[in-house]
Design an enzyme around this catalytic site. Structure first.
Site: not given
Length: 457
Positions: A274, A277, A345
């Site tokens: 991701s 983060t 992702n």
């Protein structure tokens, strides 16, 4: 005599006067009945409302009576088609509010349930588990495992919940989801907003028990039944694990997730890709990834498992990787016998035509149609690097059965979608399965297994 006559006339006059005016003495009632009040006038709008209500009830009764005469497959098709009428209204809502309503609707069973069997050519076996079709819902939609049963009921071959963090966290400040409808894309910077593993474990435990009970009550368990579907019945459930933003020990976070949630999962995912983060993507480096996977595998394998064994462990990677990064990940995956990779992702890139949209200036990960080519190229490279020995899940930009087929030909055993589902709603699922089956038949394949990696041979 005259005096008596006068008195009598006077009494009669008073009596007659009182009889003609009954309200002469307040609070006294006489035998006379006042005329009935006029009937109340019904407003024109009320009459319309009554007519509309009556017509609606009649239609419902008539529709229900007619529906009872058609076969289940036809009626099921109508229900999915009907969602096309409702889905456009979600576009008028804030993206996160619309998402919240979608999850709530699925959790309450306010979505159609697929009763029709999947085409036989779509069935395949991965990790010793039987998938009725290869189309799944990716993590990010049902972050807290609130609607597993409803989402599986839509006809997905598998559903992945999460990402789940050990400790509850709010994620990044709102607004954090941005639509690009013309491009069929979404930019999000949610930042692993999660209720935490304790809340998710309670929900999965309750759902697991319910699905087990329903499965055992409807069929006798046989060896063949065990192979079909997941631990708790039809449909495969994946659990995607994340780390807390403030955590200094990423491995400890993933290990905690394994210890708490793996008993309910048909497969586990380590999400290290991701973009929302800080520092998370650094875990994709060769040494960092190797150390992390070893610790998580050890945590999983030290738990007690039955004959079925531990759930497969996958890693979800980013599409923004160099060739060297891909080679390192492939080497680690092969050396440690990783069970699978999810590719990919969201991306921090803004490919055409997104870069011309003012919303593209928002920070976060881009998903949807503009991601398709980038993620598919990465998928194909990883299939070649791993020599087809590791099952791959293709994710990114899928919006049709043809898109899913291209991912499969590029090396994916399974595929996932999210953004297209957010835009298209439940009706997209049966449509994609029908298109995918047509693609397989068009190219002369007997099953989907024959098409996996066809473009890499």
């Amino acid at each position: 005599m005259a005096r008596k006559t006068v008195l009598r006339w006077t009494k009669e006059a008073v009596f007659n006067s009182i009889r003609r005016k009954p309200n002469f003495f307040p609070g006294r009632h006489f035998c006379t009945t006042p005329p009935p009040p006029p009937p109340p006038k019904i407003p024109h709008s009320s009459r319309k409302g009554r007519l509309f209500t009556g017509a609606t009830i009649a239609l419902l009764i008539g529709g229900g009576a007619y529906a009872s005469t058609v076969d289940e497959a036809t009626f099921c098709g109508w229900l999915f088609s009907a969602t096309k009428l409702v889905n456009p209204f979600f576009a008028f809502l804030d993206p996160e509010v619309a998402h919240r309503l979608g999850v709530s609707a699925a959790a309450r069973g306010w979505v159609p349930r697929e009763k029709r069997p999947d085409p036989s050519t779509l069935g395949l076996e991965v990790w010793g588990k039987r998938f009725s079709n290869p189309i799944g819902l990716s993590a990010g939609f049902d972050k807290n495992a609130e609607a597993v049963e409803g989402l599986l009921g839509l006809g997905f071959g598998f559903v992945e919940v999460g990402s789940v963090t050990p400790v509850p966290q709010e994620g990044n400040p709102k607004p954090r989801i941005f639509r690009l409808p013309k491009e069929g894309a979404i930019i999000n910077r949610c930042g692993f907003n999660s209720e935490g593993i304790v809340a998710v474990a309670k929900r999965l435990g309750a759902q697991h028990g319910k699905r087990k009970l329903e499965t055992s009550s409807t069929s006798s368990p046989t060896e063949d039944d065990v192979k079909h579907g997941g631990k708790a019945g039809p449909g495969i459930l994946g659990v995607n694990l994340g780390k807390n933003k403030t955590s200094e020990d990423a491995a400890a976070d993933y290990v905690q997730g394994v210890h708490t949630l793996s008993q309910y999962a048909d497969y586990l995912v380590i999400n290290i890709s991701s973009p929302n983060t800080p520092g998370l993507r650094q875990l994709q480096g060769r040494k960092q990834l190797k150390d992390l996977v070893k610790k998580v595998q050890a945590a999983r394998d030290e738990m007690q498992w039955g004959e079925e064994g531990p759930p497969p462990l996958l890693v979800k990677i980013a599409p923004d990787l160099s060739r060297q990064d891909l080679e390192d990940i492939a080497a680690v995956a092969l050396a440690l016998r990783l069970d699978g990779l999810i590719i990919s992702n969201t991306t921090i890139q803004r490919p055409d035509p997104v870069n011309n949209n003012p919303v593209a200036q928002e920070s976060g990960g881009l998903s949807g149609m503009p991601l398709f080519n980038l993620s598919t190229n990465i998928l194909k490279e990883m299939y070649i690097l791993t020599k087809g020995k590791i099952p791959l899940i293709g994710c990114g930009g899928i919006s049709s059965g043809e898109d899913a087929y291209k991912k499969i030909r590029a090396g994916a055993s399974l595929v996932q979608l999210y953004t297209a589902f957010a835009y298209g709603g439940p009706a997209l699922i049966p449509q994609m399965k029908a298109e995918l089956a047509q693609c397989i038949e068009r190219d002369g394949y007997k099953s989907i297994n024959e098409a996996i990696g066809a473009d890499c041979r």
